[in-house]
Design a protein around this motif. Structure first.
Motif, PDB file in Angstrom:
ATOM      1  N   ALA A  37       0.739  -1.301  -0.133  1.00 37.49           N
ATOM      2  CA  ALA A  37      -0.111  -0.122  -0.067  1.00 37.49           C
ATOM      3  C   ALA A  37       1.029   1.337   0.011  1.00 37.49           C
ATOM      4  N   LYS A  38       1.879   1.347   0.739  1.00 38.23           N
ATOM      5  CA  LYS A  38       2.847   2.466   0.923  1.00 38.23           C
ATOM      6  C   LYS A  38       3.325   2.600  -0.624  1.00 38.23           C
ATOM      7  N   THR A  39       3.923   1.465  -1.207  1.00 31.17           N
ATOM      8  CA  THR A  39       4.604   1.589  -2.356  1.00 31.17           C
ATOM      9  C   THR A  39       3.646   2.076  -3.437  1.00 31.17           C
ATOM     10  N   GLN A  40       2.330   1.806  -3.627  1.00 33.63           N
ATOM     11  CA  GLN A  40       1.510   2.229  -4.467  1.00 33.63           C
ATOM     12  C   GLN A  40       1.017   3.553  -4.406  1.00 33.63           C
ATOM     13  N   ALA A  41       1.119   3.913  -2.948  1.00 30.56           N
ATOM     14  CA  ALA A  41       0.979   5.373  -2.730  1.00 30.56           C
ATOM     15  C   ALA A  41       2.029   6.409  -3.349  1.00 30.56           C
ATOM     16  N   GLU A  42       3.346   5.749  -2.862  1.00 35.38           N
ATOM     17  CA  GLU A  42       4.438   6.664  -3.297  1.00 35.38           C
ATOM     18  C   GLU A  42       4.422   6.662  -5.063  1.00 35.38           C
ATOM     19  N   ILE A  43       3.907   5.661  -5.732  1.00 35.86           N
ATOM     20  CA  ILE A  43       3.557   5.821  -7.036  1.00 35.86           C
ATOM     21  C   ILE A  43       2.847   7.054  -7.349  1.00 35.86           C
ATOM     22  N   LEU A  82       1.413  11.107   1.449  1.00 34.33           N
ATOM     23  CA  LEU A  82       1.524   9.929   1.395  1.00 34.33           C
ATOM     24  C   LEU A  82       0.398   9.378   2.062  1.00 34.33           C
ATOM     25  N   LEU A  90      -3.157  -0.601  -9.605  1.00 37.80           N
ATOM     26  CA  LEU A  90      -1.652  -0.667  -9.967  1.00 37.80           C
ATOM     27  C   LEU A  90      -1.367  -2.216 -10.090  1.00 37.80           C
TER      28      LEU A  90
END
Lengths: 121, 169
Positions: A99-105, B136, B148
């Motif tokens: 979830a964090k990685t997708q938010a960073e994207i 974030l 995604l």
């Protein structure tokens, strides 16, 4: 004694009949497999469990019982439940990380779009 | 003549089921209260009372409740799934874990690609990879995972967690 007794009948020191419920799944070449299952579940319980299953499912049942018995011997407190708990914790952590990685994207995409708008103007 | 010994009214669930006198040193009594007969019944059906007694006697006293809890869980799952028991649950969780690891690898590749193009377009600004950014936090609520997910055959990265091969796939 019949030299071709299955591992279960060898362990239990009894005659191995032709219709022995254990013999298809406990070859004499692997005595530890039955010993471990017997230690945790008991031969009587395993026999009852197998009798209640269709023949085509019994091999899978024996393999799963064998795996669980080994886990229990190695970890007498948690057995294979420890593995389930560990996996669940890992999955939660990994979901958070995803979830964090997708938010960073998404943040990166938003910034990139803003940069393009600024350049255009 | 020796009469039938009456069972104590405070027999634990195990001794009630086994129809025997529950002694003050009964190994089951602290963990199988008489108010919950079902748990012991399940554990007894799968493991057998004497095996459970042996297992409990082999662990330190302070760990016996945890042992009983895990035995009860295993027995419950085995009765619901007599063929695979807990192994079915482990296999499902491992499959889920592998899918998530794949998704993270894909997402990280996309992020790296963004970083690379971002370096070219702005002032070498390094994107924050961590938690405390308010942007974030806002996006964590809004970005649905499914948007995604990309189909990608690339290998998994260092996030692979070695949990051993599942016995059943």
């Amino acid at each position: 004694m019949n030299p071709k007794r299955c591992a279960a009948c060898k362990y239990l020191r009894r005659r191995c009949p032709k219709d022995c419920i254990f013999s298809p799944y406990f070859p004499p070449s692997d005595p530890d497999k039955f010993a471990c299952i017997h230690r945790i579940y008991g031969a009587g319980n395993v026999s009852k469990m197998l009798q209640q299953l269709p023949v085509q499912s019994r091999a899978e049942a024996v393999e799963s019982l064998s795996f669980e018995a080994k886990c229990r011997v190695e970890d007498p407190v948690y057995g294979c439940v420890g593995m389930i708990s560990l996996l669940q914790t890992q999955i939660q952590k990994t979901q958070t990380l995803l979830a964090k990685t997708q938010a960073e994207i998404a943040v990166a995409q938003a910034k990139h779009s803003q940069t393009q708008v600024n350049e255009f103007m | 003549m020796r009469g039938h010994e009456p069972r104590s009214s405070s027999s634990c669930a195990a001794c009630k089921l086994l129809k025997r006198r529950c002694t003050p040193t009964c190994i089951f009594a602290p963990h199988f209260r008489s108010s919950d007969q079902i748990t012991f019944a399940k554990v007894h059906k799968v493991f057998g009372a004497s095996n459970v007694s042996k297992l409990l006697s082999e662990v330190p006293e302070e760990q016996r409740q945890e042992t009983v809890n895990s035995l009860a869980y295993e027995a419950d799952v085995r009765l619901k799934d007599p063929v695979y028991g807990c192994i079915g649950a482990i296999a499902s969780l491992q499959k889920k874990m592998l899918e998530l690891q794949h998704d993270i690898a894909v997402a990280r590749n996309r992020l790296l690609a963004h970083n690379a193009s971002g370096v070219n377009n702005n002032n070498n600004h390094v994107l924050s990879t961590l938690d405390d950014s308010p942007q974030l936090a806002a996006f964590l609520d809004l970005v649905p995972y499914s948007d995604l997910m990309l189909l990608d055959g690339s290998g998994l990265d260092a996030y692979l967690y070695d949990i051993g091969p599942p016995p059943f796939v």
